[in-house]
Design an enzyme around this catalytic site. Structure first.
Site, PDB file in Angstrom:
ATOM      1  N   CYS A 124     -30.851  55.055 -52.475  1.00 61.36           N
ATOM      2  CA  CYS A 124     -30.945  53.864 -53.329  1.00 61.36           C
ATOM      3  C   CYS A 124     -31.148  52.582 -52.521  1.00 61.36           C
ATOM      4  CB  CYS A 124     -29.699  53.744 -54.202  1.00 61.36           C
ATOM      5  SG  CYS A 124     -29.507  55.142 -55.310  1.00 61.36           S
ATOM      6  N   HIS A 275     -29.601  46.582 -56.906  1.00 56.47           N
ATOM      7  CA  HIS A 275     -29.722  47.984 -57.290  1.00 56.47           C
ATOM      8  C   HIS A 275     -28.904  48.227 -58.557  1.00 56.47           C
ATOM      9  CE1 HIS A 275     -29.878  52.205 -57.346  1.00 56.47           C
ATOM     10  NE2 HIS A 275     -28.620  52.387 -56.964  1.00 56.47           N
ATOM     11  N   ASN A 305     -30.387  54.455 -63.419  1.00 59.21           N
ATOM     12  CA  ASN A 305     -30.465  54.257 -61.968  1.00 59.21           C
ATOM     13  C   ASN A 305     -31.764  54.896 -61.464  1.00 59.21           C
ATOM     14  OD1 ASN A 305     -30.234  54.467 -59.192  1.00 59.21           O
ATOM     15  ND2 ASN A 305     -28.079  55.078 -59.215  1.00 59.21           N
TER      16      ASN A 305
HETATM   17  N1  COA Z   1     -19.979  62.731 -70.870  1.00 59.53           N
HETATM   18  C1  COA Z   1     -18.737  62.905 -71.338  1.00 59.53           C
HETATM   19  N2  COA Z   1     -17.675  63.155 -70.549  1.00 59.53           N
HETATM   20  C2  COA Z   1     -17.906  63.217 -69.233  1.00 59.53           C
HETATM   21  C3  COA Z   1     -19.187  63.026 -68.680  1.00 59.53           C
HETATM   22  C4  COA Z   1     -20.253  62.792 -69.550  1.00 59.53           C
HETATM   23  N3  COA Z   1     -21.493  62.598 -69.134  1.00 59.53           N
HETATM   24  N4  COA Z   1     -19.100  63.141 -67.339  1.00 59.53           N
HETATM   25  C5  COA Z   1     -17.825  63.380 -67.052  1.00 59.53           C
HETATM   26  N5  COA Z   1     -17.096  63.434 -68.193  1.00 59.53           N
HETATM   27  C6  COA Z   1     -15.673  63.667 -68.356  1.00 59.53           C
HETATM   28  C7  COA Z   1     -15.094  64.370 -67.143  1.00 59.53           C
HETATM   29  O1  COA Z   1     -15.232  65.784 -67.273  1.00 59.53           O
HETATM   30  C8  COA Z   1     -13.655  63.938 -67.203  1.00 59.53           C
HETATM   31  O2  COA Z   1     -12.965  64.717 -68.152  1.00 59.53           O
HETATM   32  P1  COA Z   1     -11.463  65.209 -67.857  1.00 59.53           P
HETATM   33  O3  COA Z   1     -10.664  63.929 -67.726  1.00 59.53           O
HETATM   34  O4  COA Z   1     -11.164  66.013 -69.049  1.00 59.53           O
HETATM   35  O5  COA Z   1     -11.550  65.977 -66.584  1.00 59.53           O
HETATM   36  C9  COA Z   1     -13.728  62.521 -67.756  1.00 59.53           C
HETATM   37  O6  COA Z   1     -14.984  62.425 -68.429  1.00 59.53           O
HETATM   38  C10 COA Z   1     -13.636  61.454 -66.682  1.00 59.53           C
HETATM   39  O7  COA Z   1     -14.580  61.784 -65.674  1.00 59.53           O
HETATM   40  P2  COA Z   1     -14.759  60.896 -64.395  1.00 59.53           P
HETATM   41  O8  COA Z   1     -15.853  61.460 -63.540  1.00 59.53           O
HETATM   42  O9  COA Z   1     -13.406  60.702 -63.784  1.00 59.53           O
HETATM   43  O10 COA Z   1     -15.260  59.559 -65.066  1.00 59.53           O
HETATM   44  P3  COA Z   1     -15.349  58.117 -64.471  1.00 59.53           P
HETATM   45  O11 COA Z   1     -14.552  57.189 -65.292  1.00 59.53           O
HETATM   46  O12 COA Z   1     -15.148  58.089 -62.991  1.00 59.53           O
HETATM   47  O13 COA Z   1     -16.885  57.755 -64.738  1.00 59.53           O
HETATM   48  C11 COA Z   1     -19.000  57.660 -63.600  1.00 59.53           C
HETATM   49  C12 COA Z   1     -17.899  58.544 -64.172  1.00 59.53           C
HETATM   50  C13 COA Z   1     -20.022  58.561 -62.953  1.00 59.53           C
HETATM   51  C14 COA Z   1     -19.644  56.876 -64.738  1.00 59.53           C
HETATM   52  C15 COA Z   1     -18.368  56.659 -62.591  1.00 59.53           C
HETATM   53  O14 COA Z   1     -17.515  57.359 -61.711  1.00 59.53           O
HETATM   54  C16 COA Z   1     -19.419  55.931 -61.782  1.00 59.53           C
HETATM   55  O15 COA Z   1     -20.191  55.155 -62.317  1.00 59.53           O
HETATM   56  N6  COA Z   1     -19.458  56.136 -60.448  1.00 59.53           N
HETATM   57  C17 COA Z   1     -20.444  55.536 -59.591  1.00 59.53           C
HETATM   58  C18 COA Z   1     -21.695  56.349 -59.633  1.00 59.53           C
HETATM   59  C19 COA Z   1     -22.878  55.679 -58.989  1.00 59.53           C
HETATM   60  O16 COA Z   1     -23.010  54.491 -59.019  1.00 59.53           O
HETATM   61  N7  COA Z   1     -23.765  56.501 -58.430  1.00 59.53           N
HETATM   62  C20 COA Z   1     -24.984  56.085 -57.873  1.00 59.53           C
HETATM   63  C21 COA Z   1     -24.798  55.345 -56.602  1.00 59.53           C
HETATM   64  S1  COA Z   1     -26.301  54.754 -56.018  1.00 59.53           S
END
Ligand code: COA
Length: 348
Positions: A124, A275, A305
């Site tokens: 990215c 980004h 993204n």
């Molecule tokens: N839809 C519904 N539920 C989902 C899901 C989806 N697409 N993806 C994960 N979940 C669930 C998980 O299974 C988890 O369930 P559980 O509590 O029963 O285990 C719950 O939602 C929480 O998951 P988690 O991964 O802890 O969520 P989060 O609050 O951390 O949000 C992201 C996830 C990916 C949105 C967040 O972590 C994020 O934005 N991270 C940065 C990613 C990024 O910027 N990447 C690119 C970098 S260039």
């Protein structure tokens, strides 16, 4: 600066044109709901994304096709023909194939037969690293004109099932490009930049080429006991919480570092071209520096993204809406897999 991070004062470099290209297909949250156990509300609340674009899956070379279209638009904007380019520099982490380079296909698509073409992979952060690199090549006198393309088609590496939903909801395909040219106006060009990487964070965000590259294999065993779950192969893997933490700390840190290198305060920069990884991360940075919404464009709701495509697409949107004025200061900022993070501050 003795470490070479600021530009020599004698050569001006202008961003002479910009362009972008997006696939037609809009992959909405509603469509994702039909493919996996997720909801529009969950995605919107956590990421700010409503829809993203997905390339035509019948096309064998989607990355170079999108990159070519973006560069054609940038050449039009600059009023230039491809033959005027000294080099094509393409930032991507999703080449159509391991070789040839995407930049070679783009150059060939534009009818070029001898012009140099290089790919740069910083995920990215790729476009930000590439635009600083291209500036250095022009400022040092090596080239008069370089096309910098940022393009990715990460949806090819997304698993659109409940199993892969954690990462798949985030990414979209897209391309952006700028034309950099030498100019006698020495006020124009890069004022400061920073490029960082920490390969110890590689396992936070990666695409395994083969199951032997899957990190922490014990916790990714297939239910039938046959070894590592084959659904992980070639699909993007992400420690969402870990990447979130990394981004929230490094994003403002690298903005401050670059402002300090240029001797500027945050309010002196007219546009923060960031980004687009998560609306919450962008909002946190905006608040931290006390910036008005108009200085930090958010388009993640429409595009998700787009990896190396995201910064040049934002820049091109600002350009097309006539929001960029000569003399303004623009900072490109990104973070991503590697882990990598960086910024490039320009006077345009
Ligand atoms: N839809 C519904 N539920 C989902 C899901 C989806 N697409 N993806 C994960 N979940 C669930 C998980 O299974 C988890 O369930 P559980 O509590 O029963 O285990 C719950 O939602 C929480 O998951 P988690 O991964 O802890 O969520 P989060 O609050 O951390 O949000 C992201 C996830 C990916 C949105 C967040 O972590 C994020 O934005 N991270 C940065 C990613 C990024 O910027 N990447 C690119 C970098 S260039």
């Amino acid at each position: 600066m003795s470490d070479g991070r600021t530009a020599p004062p004698h050569t001006g470099v202008e961003i002479a044109g910009s362009g972008s290209a997006l696939p037609e297909h809009r992959l909405t949250n509603a469509e994702l709901e039909s493919l996996m156990d997720t909801s529009d509300e969950w995605i919107l609340q956590r990421t700010g994304i409503r829809e993203r674009r997905r390339h035509d899956t019948s096309t064998p070379y989607p990355t170079s096709d999108l990159g070519t279209a973006a560069l054609e638009n940038a050449l039009d904007d600059a009023g230039m023909h491809a033959e005027g380019l000294g080099l094509v520099l393409c930032a991507t982490m999703t080449p159509d194939s391991p070789t040839p380079a995407v930049s070679c296909r783009i150059a060939a698509n534009l009818g070029l037969r001898t012009t140099g073409a290089i790919d740069l992979n910083a995920a990215c952060s790729g476009f930000v690293f590439a635009v600083s690199t291209a500036h250095a090549m022009i400022a040092s006198g090596l080239y008069d004109s370089i096309a910098v393309v940022g393009v990715d088609t990460v949806t090819r590496h997304c698993d659109y099932s409940t199993f892969g939903r954690g990462a798949a909801i985030l990414f979209g395909d897209g391309a952006g490009a700028v034309i950099l040219k030498k100019t006698n106006d020495t006020a124009k060009g890069m004022l400061a930049q920073a490029m960082h990487a920490n390969g110890n964070g590689a396992k936070s965000l990666y695409i395994p080429c083969g199951l032997d590259q899957v990190e922490d294999p014990e916790s990714h065993q297939a239910e039938d006991g046959s070894g590592v779950d084959p659904r992980l192969n070639d699909k993007i893997q992400m420690n969402g919480k870990g990447v979130f933490k990394f981004a929230v700390s490094k994003f403002p840190e690298v903005i401050q570092e670059t402002l300090d290198l240029a001797g500027l305060t945050a309010d002196r920069v007219d546009h923060y071209v960031c980004h687009q990884a998560n609306a919450r991360i962008l909002e946190a940075a905006r608040e931290r520096f006390g910036l008005p919404e108009s200085k930090l464009r958010v388009n993640i709701d429409r595009l998700g993204n787009t990896v190396a495509g995201s910064c040049p697409i934002v820049y091109d949107e600002l350009k097309r809406e006539s929001l960029l004025e000569p003399g303004q200061k623009v900072m490109f900022i990104a973070f991503g897999a590697g882990l990598t993070w960086g910024a490039s501050l320009w006077q345009i």
